[in-house]
Motif scaffolding. Sequence first.
Motif, PDB file in Angstrom:
ATOM      1  N   ARG A  99      54.660  56.010  42.090  1.00  0.00           N
ATOM      2  CA  ARG A  99      53.920  54.985  41.339  1.00  0.00           C
ATOM      3  C   ARG A  99      54.113  55.173  39.843  1.00  0.00           C
ATOM      4  O   ARG A  99      54.439  56.255  39.353  1.00  0.00           O
ATOM      5  CB  ARG A  99      52.446  55.029  41.700  1.00  0.00           C
ATOM      6  CG  ARG A  99      51.750  56.396  41.670  1.00  0.00           C
ATOM      7  CD  ARG A  99      51.394  56.869  40.303  1.00  0.00           C
ATOM      8  NE  ARG A  99      50.428  57.958  40.281  1.00  0.00           N
ATOM      9  CZ  ARG A  99      50.100  58.627  39.195  1.00  0.00           C
ATOM     10  NH1 ARG A  99      50.700  58.379  38.046  1.00  0.00           N
ATOM     11  NH2 ARG A  99      49.193  59.596  39.249  1.00  0.00           N
ATOM     12  N   TYR A 158      44.215  56.745  48.033  1.00  0.00           N
ATOM     13  CA  TYR A 158      44.032  55.391  48.566  1.00  0.00           C
ATOM     14  C   TYR A 158      45.365  54.680  48.779  1.00  0.00           C
ATOM     15  O   TYR A 158      45.560  53.963  49.774  1.00  0.00           O
ATOM     16  CB  TYR A 158      43.147  54.606  47.602  1.00  0.00           C
ATOM     17  CG  TYR A 158      42.943  53.151  47.951  1.00  0.00           C
ATOM     18  CD1 TYR A 158      42.117  52.783  49.010  1.00  0.00           C
ATOM     19  CD2 TYR A 158      43.560  52.140  47.209  1.00  0.00           C
ATOM     20  CE1 TYR A 158      41.915  51.438  49.332  1.00  0.00           C
ATOM     21  CE2 TYR A 158      43.369  50.803  47.518  1.00  0.00           C
ATOM     22  CZ  TYR A 158      42.556  50.464  48.580  1.00  0.00           C
ATOM     23  OH  TYR A 158      42.359  49.135  48.896  1.00  0.00           O
ATOM     24  N   GLN A 159      46.313  54.888  47.843  1.00  0.00           N
ATOM     25  CA  GLN A 159      47.598  54.201  47.922  1.00  0.00           C
ATOM     26  C   GLN A 159      48.646  54.981  48.709  1.00  0.00           C
ATOM     27  O   GLN A 159      49.764  54.498  48.878  1.00  0.00           O
ATOM     28  CB  GLN A 159      48.122  53.908  46.509  1.00  0.00           C
ATOM     29  CG  GLN A 159      47.271  52.899  45.742  1.00  0.00           C
ATOM     30  CD  GLN A 159      47.924  52.484  44.439  1.00  0.00           C
ATOM     31  OE1 GLN A 159      47.925  53.206  43.456  1.00  0.00           O
ATOM     32  NE2 GLN A 159      48.504  51.287  44.432  1.00  0.00           N
ATOM     33  N   ARG A 167      50.233  50.607  39.151  1.00  0.00           N
ATOM     34  CA  ARG A 167      48.768  50.604  39.061  1.00  0.00           C
ATOM     35  C   ARG A 167      48.376  50.494  37.591  1.00  0.00           C
ATOM     36  O   ARG A 167      48.874  51.260  36.752  1.00  0.00           O
ATOM     37  CB  ARG A 167      48.212  51.904  39.662  1.00  0.00           C
ATOM     38  CG  ARG A 167      46.698  51.993  39.604  1.00  0.00           C
ATOM     39  CD  ARG A 167      46.199  53.145  40.459  1.00  0.00           C
ATOM     40  NE  ARG A 167      46.465  54.458  39.889  1.00  0.00           N
ATOM     41  CZ  ARG A 167      46.993  55.469  40.578  1.00  0.00           C
ATOM     42  NH1 ARG A 167      47.357  55.325  41.834  1.00  0.00           N
ATOM     43  NH2 ARG A 167      47.177  56.629  39.999  1.00  0.00           N
ATOM     44  N   ASP A 188      42.698  57.184  43.660  1.00  0.00           N
ATOM     45  CA  ASP A 188      43.630  56.063  43.820  1.00  0.00           C
ATOM     46  C   ASP A 188      44.943  56.501  44.447  1.00  0.00           C
ATOM     47  O   ASP A 188      45.536  55.768  45.249  1.00  0.00           O
ATOM     48  CB  ASP A 188      43.887  55.396  42.473  1.00  0.00           C
ATOM     49  CG  ASP A 188      42.697  54.601  41.991  1.00  0.00           C
ATOM     50  OD1 ASP A 188      41.804  54.335  42.805  1.00  0.00           O
ATOM     51  OD2 ASP A 188      42.652  54.256  40.793  1.00  0.00           O
ATOM     52  N   HIS A 246      38.988  47.373  39.750  1.00  0.00           N
ATOM     53  CA  HIS A 246      38.527  46.839  41.034  1.00  0.00           C
ATOM     54  C   HIS A 246      38.071  47.943  41.977  1.00  0.00           C
ATOM     55  O   HIS A 246      37.660  47.653  43.110  1.00  0.00           O
ATOM     56  CB  HIS A 246      39.656  46.042  41.707  1.00  0.00           C
ATOM     57  CG  HIS A 246      40.112  44.857  40.929  1.00  0.00           C
ATOM     58  ND1 HIS A 246      41.251  44.134  41.246  1.00  0.00           N
ATOM     59  CD2 HIS A 246      39.589  44.250  39.823  1.00  0.00           C
ATOM     60  CE1 HIS A 246      41.403  43.145  40.383  1.00  0.00           C
ATOM     61  NE2 HIS A 246      40.420  43.198  39.516  1.00  0.00           N
ATOM     62  N   ARG A 247      38.131  49.187  41.524  1.00  0.00           N
ATOM     63  CA  ARG A 247      37.843  50.331  42.392  1.00  0.00           C
ATOM     64  C   ARG A 247      36.608  51.116  41.938  1.00  0.00           C
ATOM     65  O   ARG A 247      36.367  52.232  42.400  1.00  0.00           O
ATOM     66  CB  ARG A 247      39.056  51.261  42.411  1.00  0.00           C
ATOM     67  CG  ARG A 247      40.303  50.650  43.029  1.00  0.00           C
ATOM     68  CD  ARG A 247      40.483  51.087  44.454  1.00  0.00           C
ATOM     69  NE  ARG A 247      40.601  52.537  44.526  1.00  0.00           N
ATOM     70  CZ  ARG A 247      40.190  53.261  45.574  1.00  0.00           C
ATOM     71  NH1 ARG A 247      39.622  52.686  46.607  1.00  0.00           N
ATOM     72  NH2 ARG A 247      40.333  54.580  45.574  1.00  0.00           N
ATOM     73  N   LEU A 265      47.705  47.326  41.693  1.00  0.00           N
ATOM     74  CA  LEU A 265      46.317  47.769  41.847  1.00  0.00           C
ATOM     75  C   LEU A 265      45.695  47.950  40.468  1.00  0.00           C
ATOM     76  O   LEU A 265      46.265  48.624  39.605  1.00  0.00           O
ATOM     77  CB  LEU A 265      46.259  49.094  42.615  1.00  0.00           C
ATOM     78  CG  LEU A 265      44.858  49.681  42.814  1.00  0.00           C
ATOM     79  CD1 LEU A 265      44.039  48.820  43.769  1.00  0.00           C
ATOM     80  CD2 LEU A 265      44.933  51.121  43.315  1.00  0.00           C
ATOM     81  N   TYR A 266      44.532  47.349  40.268  1.00  0.00           N
ATOM     82  CA  TYR A 266      43.793  47.504  39.017  1.00  0.00           C
ATOM     83  C   TYR A 266      42.619  48.448  39.264  1.00  0.00           C
ATOM     84  O   TYR A 266      41.797  48.215  40.149  1.00  0.00           O
ATOM     85  CB  TYR A 266      43.286  46.149  38.512  1.00  0.00           C
ATOM     86  CG  TYR A 266      44.392  45.232  38.051  1.00  0.00           C
ATOM     87  CD1 TYR A 266      44.727  45.146  36.705  1.00  0.00           C
ATOM     88  CD2 TYR A 266      45.117  44.467  38.966  1.00  0.00           C
ATOM     89  CE1 TYR A 266      45.759  44.310  36.270  1.00  0.00           C
ATOM     90  CE2 TYR A 266      46.145  43.632  38.545  1.00  0.00           C
ATOM     91  CZ  TYR A 266      46.460  43.557  37.198  1.00  0.00           C
ATOM     92  OH  TYR A 266      47.489  42.734  36.788  1.00  0.00           O
ATOM     93  N   GLN A 267      42.540  49.513  38.473  1.00  0.00           N
ATOM     94  CA  GLN A 267      41.462  50.473  38.683  1.00  0.00           C
ATOM     95  C   GLN A 267      40.081  49.835  38.503  1.00  0.00           C
ATOM     96  O   GLN A 267      39.120  50.275  39.124  1.00  0.00           O
ATOM     97  CB  GLN A 267      41.607  51.656  37.728  1.00  0.00           C
ATOM     98  CG  GLN A 267      42.678  52.642  38.147  1.00  0.00           C
ATOM     99  CD  GLN A 267      42.619  53.932  37.348  1.00  0.00           C
ATOM    100  OE1 GLN A 267      42.231  53.932  36.183  1.00  0.00           O
ATOM    101  NE2 GLN A 267      43.035  55.022  37.966  1.00  0.00           N
ATOM    102  N   ASP A 287      54.475  45.927  46.906  1.00  0.00           N
ATOM    103  CA  ASP A 287      53.047  45.680  47.147  1.00  0.00           C
ATOM    104  C   ASP A 287      52.377  45.126  45.887  1.00  0.00           C
ATOM    105  O   ASP A 287      52.982  45.039  44.827  1.00  0.00           O
ATOM    106  CB  ASP A 287      52.325  46.945  47.624  1.00  0.00           C
ATOM    107  CG  ASP A 287      52.853  47.440  48.955  1.00  0.00           C
ATOM    108  OD1 ASP A 287      53.546  46.673  49.650  1.00  0.00           O
ATOM    109  OD2 ASP A 287      52.589  48.609  49.309  1.00  0.00           O
ATOM    110  N   LYS A 288      51.112  44.781  46.022  1.00  0.00           N
ATOM    111  CA  LYS A 288      50.372  44.197  44.912  1.00  0.00           C
ATOM    112  C   LYS A 288      50.044  45.255  43.863  1.00  0.00           C
ATOM    113  O   LYS A 288      49.860  46.426  44.174  1.00  0.00           O
ATOM    114  CB  LYS A 288      49.064  43.564  45.429  1.00  0.00           C
ATOM    115  CG  LYS A 288      49.263  42.337  46.310  1.00  0.00           C
ATOM    116  CD  LYS A 288      47.918  41.762  46.722  1.00  0.00           C
ATOM    117  CE  LYS A 288      48.091  40.508  47.580  1.00  0.00           C
ATOM    118  NZ  LYS A 288      46.779  39.947  48.009  1.00  0.00           N
TER     119      LYS A 288
END
Length: 295
Positions: free
Chosen positions: A5, A179-180, A39, A176, A76-77, A72-74, A69-70
């Motif tokens: 990432r 999670y990913q 991310r 994260d 949103h977590r 990821l915005y932190q 993949d999409k």
Amino acid sequence: MYIGRFAPSPSGPLHFGSLVAALGSYFQAKSHAGKWLVRIEDIDPPREVEGASSLILKALETYQLHWDDKVLYQSHRLDAYQDQIDQWLIDGHAYLCECTRKQIKADGGFYLGTCRQKQLKDASQCAVRLTMQHPIESFTDQRYGTLTIPEALAKEDFIIKRRDGLFAYNLAVVLDDIYQGVTEVVRGADLIEPTGRQISLYKTLGHKPLRYLHLPLAIDDSGNKLSKQNHATAIDLSNPRPTLLNAMRFLGFTIDDSILNADIESIVQWGVENWHLLQLPDELKIKPPFSNDAL
């Protein structure tokens, strides 16, 4: 499967140093036939610049670094971060701390566990610290071997939520990456010291720590890292080839004459096919090479 990432903070557009980190992580992932994720680490609003996230993604696309993949915005977590902190507070693995930076500096610059037994209750006036259960004083880097971390830093109960209510980088990045499904972290050498805390978090969470590869840090003539805080110039989006080639030279590539005038996509693919860790410079901090291609 390999999953890597690139995780920039939206505090400004991409500069040369952040392009190096993006390229290194991309080449490592794609040379392993893996996935490369992006991310956006947007959990520190005071440092963020409006529109920077879009500029970063546009720059990656311009340099033909396409993510899987999409994004990821932190931001949103946040619930996930808070849930983990709440669990640690309940279990007694974390505690509130009212110490100021001034107090810690007076104690020698490292936190000495002053609030560990105080059982403070007013969270609005405190940071949250995690009790250090697994001190990490060294770790293995995939290119540079054993890297050491100062003992006092390794043993410190570190902050997982700041006094101002913002979540700490170390907590968010580990949760994260789990999670990913990230399998290896490739990033700049300025993040060596936090690596010990992150490995200790994996152990605390009962997860196997990731592999780490730290890339040489691009510095300016004064020896300071190229960063948004130091007003590093944004990379050129209108003519990306010279900057791309120089970033690849910085990563140790010897560029074939046959690729010098190729399109961006072909240059990046050539980089994937010719990437190997031993090409990375021996030093972890170096000044970028700027050849005539950048003129």
